[in-house]
Design a protein around this motif. Structure first.
Motif, PDB file in Angstrom:
ATOM      1  N   LEU A  88       2.174  -2.242   2.285  1.00 23.73           N
ATOM      2  CA  LEU A  88       1.465  -2.330   0.750  1.00 23.73           C
ATOM      3  C   LEU A  88       0.561  -3.398   0.479  1.00 23.73           C
ATOM      4  CD1 LEU A  88       4.529  -1.568  -1.260  1.00 23.73           C
ATOM      5  CD2 LEU A  88       2.711   0.108  -0.812  1.00 23.73           C
ATOM      6  N   ASP A  89       0.723  -4.646   1.099  1.00 24.63           N
ATOM      7  CA  ASP A  89      -0.235  -5.602   0.935  1.00 24.63           C
ATOM      8  C   ASP A  89      -1.640  -5.352   1.649  1.00 24.63           C
ATOM      9  OD1 ASP A  89       1.530  -7.214  -0.787  1.00 24.63           O
ATOM     10  OD2 ASP A  89       2.352  -8.533   1.012  1.00 24.63           O
ATOM     11  N   LEU A  90      -1.291  -4.820   2.848  1.00 20.64           N
ATOM     12  CA  LEU A  90      -2.471  -4.781   3.648  1.00 20.64           C
ATOM     13  C   LEU A  90      -3.379  -3.537   3.164  1.00 20.64           C
ATOM     14  CD1 LEU A  90      -1.131  -5.328   7.182  1.00 20.64           C
ATOM     15  CD2 LEU A  90      -3.095  -6.654   6.273  1.00 20.64           C
ATOM     16  N   LYS A  91      -2.580  -2.313   2.955  1.00 20.05           N
ATOM     17  CA  LYS A  91      -3.452  -1.293   2.081  1.00 20.05           C
ATOM     18  C   LYS A  91      -4.131  -1.813   0.867  1.00 20.05           C
ATOM     19  CE  LYS A  91      -1.331   2.424   0.931  1.00 20.05           C
ATOM     20  NZ  LYS A  91      -0.681   3.351   0.364  1.00 20.05           N
ATOM     21  N   ALA A  92      -3.602  -2.624  -0.073  1.00 22.26           N
ATOM     22  CA  ALA A  92      -4.175  -2.985  -1.054  1.00 22.26           C
ATOM     23  C   ALA A  92      -5.422  -3.821  -0.851  1.00 22.26           C
ATOM     24  CB  ALA A  92      -3.075  -4.112  -1.771  1.00 22.26           C
ATOM     25  N   GLN A  93      -5.270  -4.695   0.324  1.00 24.11           N
ATOM     26  CA  GLN A  93      -6.376  -5.508   0.786  1.00 24.11           C
ATOM     27  C   GLN A  93      -7.681  -4.573   1.008  1.00 24.11           C
ATOM     28  OE1 GLN A  93      -5.542  -8.631   3.696  1.00 24.11           O
ATOM     29  NE2 GLN A  93      -3.662  -9.225   2.605  1.00 24.11           N
ATOM     30  N   TYR A  94      -7.360  -3.676   1.990  1.00 20.58           N
ATOM     31  CA  TYR A  94      -8.185  -2.743   2.604  1.00 20.58           C
ATOM     32  C   TYR A  94      -8.793  -1.733   1.396  1.00 20.58           C
ATOM     33  CZ  TYR A  94      -7.204  -2.959   7.492  1.00 20.58           C
ATOM     34  OH  TYR A  94      -7.360  -3.686   8.829  1.00 20.58           O
ATOM     35  N   ASN A  95      -8.271  -1.448   0.270  1.00 17.17           N
ATOM     36  CA  ASN A  95      -8.757  -0.643  -0.811  1.00 17.17           C
ATOM     37  C   ASN A  95      -9.374  -1.710  -1.618  1.00 17.17           C
ATOM     38  OD1 ASN A  95      -7.699   1.715  -0.205  1.00 17.17           O
ATOM     39  ND2 ASN A  95      -5.719   1.552  -1.261  1.00 17.17           N
ATOM     40  N   SER A  96      -9.169  -2.816  -1.897  1.00 20.38           N
ATOM     41  CA  SER A  96      -9.720  -3.743  -2.787  1.00 20.38           C
ATOM     42  C   SER A  96     -11.279  -4.382  -2.140  1.00 20.38           C
ATOM     43  CB  SER A  96      -9.155  -4.949  -3.034  1.00 20.38           C
ATOM     44  OG  SER A  96      -8.779  -5.826  -2.025  1.00 20.38           O
ATOM     45  N   GLY A  97     -11.428  -4.045  -1.005  1.00 18.62           N
ATOM     46  CA  GLY A  97     -12.538  -4.488  -0.279  1.00 18.62           C
ATOM     47  C   GLY A  97     -12.708  -5.596   0.344  1.00 18.62           C
ATOM     48  N   THR A  98     -11.299  -6.144   0.411  1.00 17.54           N
ATOM     49  CA  THR A  98     -11.139  -7.626   0.748  1.00 17.54           C
ATOM     50  C   THR A  98     -11.225  -7.451   2.530  1.00 17.54           C
ATOM     51  OG1 THR A  98      -9.697  -8.306  -0.940  1.00 17.54           O
ATOM     52  CG2 THR A  98      -9.360  -9.632   0.925  1.00 17.54           C
ATOM     53  N   ALA A  99     -11.953  -8.563   2.929  1.00 27.98           N
ATOM     54  CA  ALA A  99     -11.822  -8.590   4.453  1.00 27.98           C
ATOM     55  C   ALA A  99     -10.555  -8.621   5.052  1.00 27.98           C
ATOM     56  CB  ALA A  99     -12.648  -9.637   5.053  1.00 27.98           C
ATOM     57  N   VAL A 100     -10.098  -7.890   6.205  1.00 22.83           N
ATOM     58  CA  VAL A 100      -8.633  -7.874   6.650  1.00 22.83           C
ATOM     59  C   VAL A 100      -8.939  -8.530   8.011  1.00 22.83           C
ATOM     60  CG1 VAL A 100      -6.678  -6.693   7.255  1.00 22.83           C
ATOM     61  CG2 VAL A 100      -7.767  -6.001   5.154  1.00 22.83           C
ATOM     62  N   ASP A 101      -8.290  -9.545   8.551  1.00 25.93           N
ATOM     63  CA  ASP A 101      -8.191  -9.756   9.692  1.00 25.93           C
ATOM     64  C   ASP A 101      -7.059  -9.062  10.890  1.00 25.93           C
ATOM     65  OD1 ASP A 101      -8.403 -11.399  12.055  1.00 25.93           O
ATOM     66  OD2 ASP A 101      -7.636 -13.227  11.358  1.00 25.93           O
ATOM     67  N   PRO A 102      -7.427  -8.373  11.545  1.00 26.53           N
ATOM     68  CA  PRO A 102      -6.156  -7.713  12.312  1.00 26.53           C
ATOM     69  C   PRO A 102      -5.543  -8.607  13.101  1.00 26.53           C
ATOM     70  CG  PRO A 102      -8.426  -6.561  12.678  1.00 26.53           C
ATOM     71  CD  PRO A 102      -8.630  -7.950  11.993  1.00 26.53           C
ATOM     72  N   SER A 103      -5.664  -9.781  13.476  1.00 27.54           N
ATOM     73  CA  SER A 103      -4.991 -10.864  13.932  1.00 27.54           C
ATOM     74  C   SER A 103      -3.922 -11.058  13.091  1.00 27.54           C
ATOM     75  CB  SER A 103      -5.923 -11.972  14.723  1.00 27.54           C
ATOM     76  OG  SER A 103      -6.336 -12.617  13.660  1.00 27.54           O
ATOM     77  N   SER A 104      -3.912 -10.820  11.873  1.00 29.90           N
ATOM     78  CA  SER A 104      -2.813 -11.312  10.950  1.00 29.90           C
ATOM     79  C   SER A 104      -1.620 -10.522  11.273  1.00 29.90           C
ATOM     80  CB  SER A 104      -3.532 -11.447   9.600  1.00 29.90           C
ATOM     81  OG  SER A 104      -3.835 -10.182   9.316  1.00 29.90           O
ATOM     82  N   PHE A 105      -1.796  -9.269  11.632  1.00 29.60           N
ATOM     83  CA  PHE A 105      -0.442  -8.386  11.871  1.00 29.60           C
ATOM     84  C   PHE A 105      -0.471  -7.972  13.313  1.00 29.60           C
ATOM     85  CE2 PHE A 105      -4.276  -6.167  10.146  1.00 29.60           C
ATOM     86  CZ  PHE A 105      -4.322  -5.135  11.064  1.00 29.60           C
ATOM     87  N   ASP A 106       0.756  -7.606  13.484  1.00 30.00           N
ATOM     88  CA  ASP A 106       0.954  -7.042  14.989  1.00 30.00           C
ATOM     89  C   ASP A 106       0.667  -5.643  15.151  1.00 30.00           C
ATOM     90  OD1 ASP A 106       2.971  -5.354  13.959  1.00 30.00           O
ATOM     91  OD2 ASP A 106       4.737  -6.839  14.578  1.00 30.00           O
ATOM     92  N   VAL A 107       1.013  -5.164  16.478  1.00 29.29           N
ATOM     93  CA  VAL A 107       0.513  -3.594  16.749  1.00 29.29           C
ATOM     94  C   VAL A 107       1.337  -2.735  16.138  1.00 29.29           C
ATOM     95  CG1 VAL A 107      -0.625  -4.246  19.057  1.00 29.29           C
ATOM     96  CG2 VAL A 107       1.877  -3.825  19.048  1.00 29.29           C
ATOM     97  N   HIS A 108       2.716  -3.168  15.915  1.00 28.45           N
ATOM     98  CA  HIS A 108       3.550  -1.913  15.179  1.00 28.45           C
ATOM     99  C   HIS A 108       3.006  -2.024  13.493  1.00 28.45           C
ATOM    100  CE1 HIS A 108       6.190  -3.747  18.342  1.00 28.45           C
ATOM    101  NE2 HIS A 108       6.481  -2.246  18.266  1.00 28.45           N
ATOM    102  N   ILE A 109       2.524  -2.808  13.111  1.00 28.08           N
ATOM    103  CA  ILE A 109       1.854  -2.779  11.618  1.00 28.08           C
ATOM    104  C   ILE A 109       0.783  -2.144  11.672  1.00 28.08           C
ATOM    105  CG2 ILE A 109       0.573  -4.106   9.701  1.00 28.08           C
ATOM    106  CD1 ILE A 109       3.718  -4.219   9.622  1.00 28.08           C
ATOM    107  N   ALA A 110      -0.242  -2.299  12.814  1.00 28.45           N
ATOM    108  CA  ALA A 110      -1.556  -1.346  13.110  1.00 28.45           C
ATOM    109  C   ALA A 110      -1.202   0.254  13.312  1.00 28.45           C
ATOM    110  CB  ALA A 110      -2.322  -1.921  14.209  1.00 28.45           C
ATOM    111  N   ALA A 111       0.079   0.235  14.050  1.00 27.64           N
ATOM    112  CA  ALA A 111       0.305   1.819  14.225  1.00 27.64           C
ATOM    113  C   ALA A 111       0.816   2.293  12.844  1.00 27.64           C
ATOM    114  CB  ALA A 111       1.344   1.819  15.140  1.00 27.64           C
ATOM    115  N   ALA A 112       1.404   1.661  12.127  1.00 28.99           N
ATOM    116  CA  ALA A 112       2.057   1.976  10.800  1.00 28.99           C
ATOM    117  C   ALA A 112       0.923   2.374   9.762  1.00 28.99           C
ATOM    118  CB  ALA A 112       2.992   1.274  10.286  1.00 28.99           C
ATOM    119  N   LEU A 113      -0.025   1.491  10.016  1.00 24.60           N
ATOM    120  CA  LEU A 113      -1.066   1.337   8.885  1.00 24.60           C
ATOM    121  C   LEU A 113      -2.242   2.877   9.314  1.00 24.60           C
ATOM    122  CD1 LEU A 113      -2.663  -1.960   8.429  1.00 24.60           C
ATOM    123  CD2 LEU A 113      -1.992  -0.468   6.698  1.00 24.60           C
ATOM    124  N   LEU A 114      -2.331   3.026  10.525  1.00 21.97           N
ATOM    125  CA  LEU A 114      -2.998   4.081  10.922  1.00 21.97           C
ATOM    126  C   LEU A 114      -2.417   5.519  10.600  1.00 21.97           C
ATOM    127  CD1 LEU A 114      -5.562   4.625  12.535  1.00 21.97           C
ATOM    128  CD2 LEU A 114      -4.354   4.684  14.688  1.00 21.97           C
TER     129      LEU A 114
END
Length: 122
Positions: A88-114
């Motif tokens: 939810l936090d990452l979705k909010a960051q993407y939706n607000s236009g905030t720059a998201v650093d992919p190194s701040s989350f692991d591959v499981h989060i990346a898969a779940a976000l996708l």
């Protein structure tokens, strides 16, 4: 008569509290809409609406890149449990236009976000 009055007062009180909660929640939604630019919404929008000048939405680009670099040999990549509040936090960051650093989350989060991104496409 006294107990009927007490029950009626309780019901009126509960209705008043419910109306207050409803008002507060609609106010919160309006406040959030005020701070999120409609053109920056990534999740739940058409890809061209959320792409920010990229050939694909930034969340898709970053998650695929992360998965290609770190996740191809990961066991249970698509089925591992993830922290819902992190998503939810990452979705909010993407939706607000905030720059998201992919190194701040692991591959499981990346898969779940996708997966979440594709689930929310209109």
């Amino acid at each position: 008569v006294g107990s009927e009055m007490c029950i009626r007062d309780s019901a009126d009180s509960a209705r008043w509290e419910a109306s207050q909660l409803s008002h507060q929640s609609s106010q919160l939604v309006n406040d959030v809409k005020h701070f999120v630019k409609p053109d920056s919404i990534v999740f739940g929008s058409k890809p061209k609406d959320g792409s920010r000048g990229h050939t694909m939405p930034i969340v898709v680009e970053q998650c695929i890149s992360k998965l290609e670099k770190e996740g191809l040999q990961t066991i249970n990549l698509w089925s591992a449990p993830t922290n819902p509040s992190t998503l939810l936090d990452l979705k909010a960051q993407y939706n607000s236009g905030t720059a998201v650093d992919p190194s701040s989350f692991d591959v499981h989060i990346a898969a779940a976000l996708l997966v979440q991104y594709f689930k929310e496409l209109p």
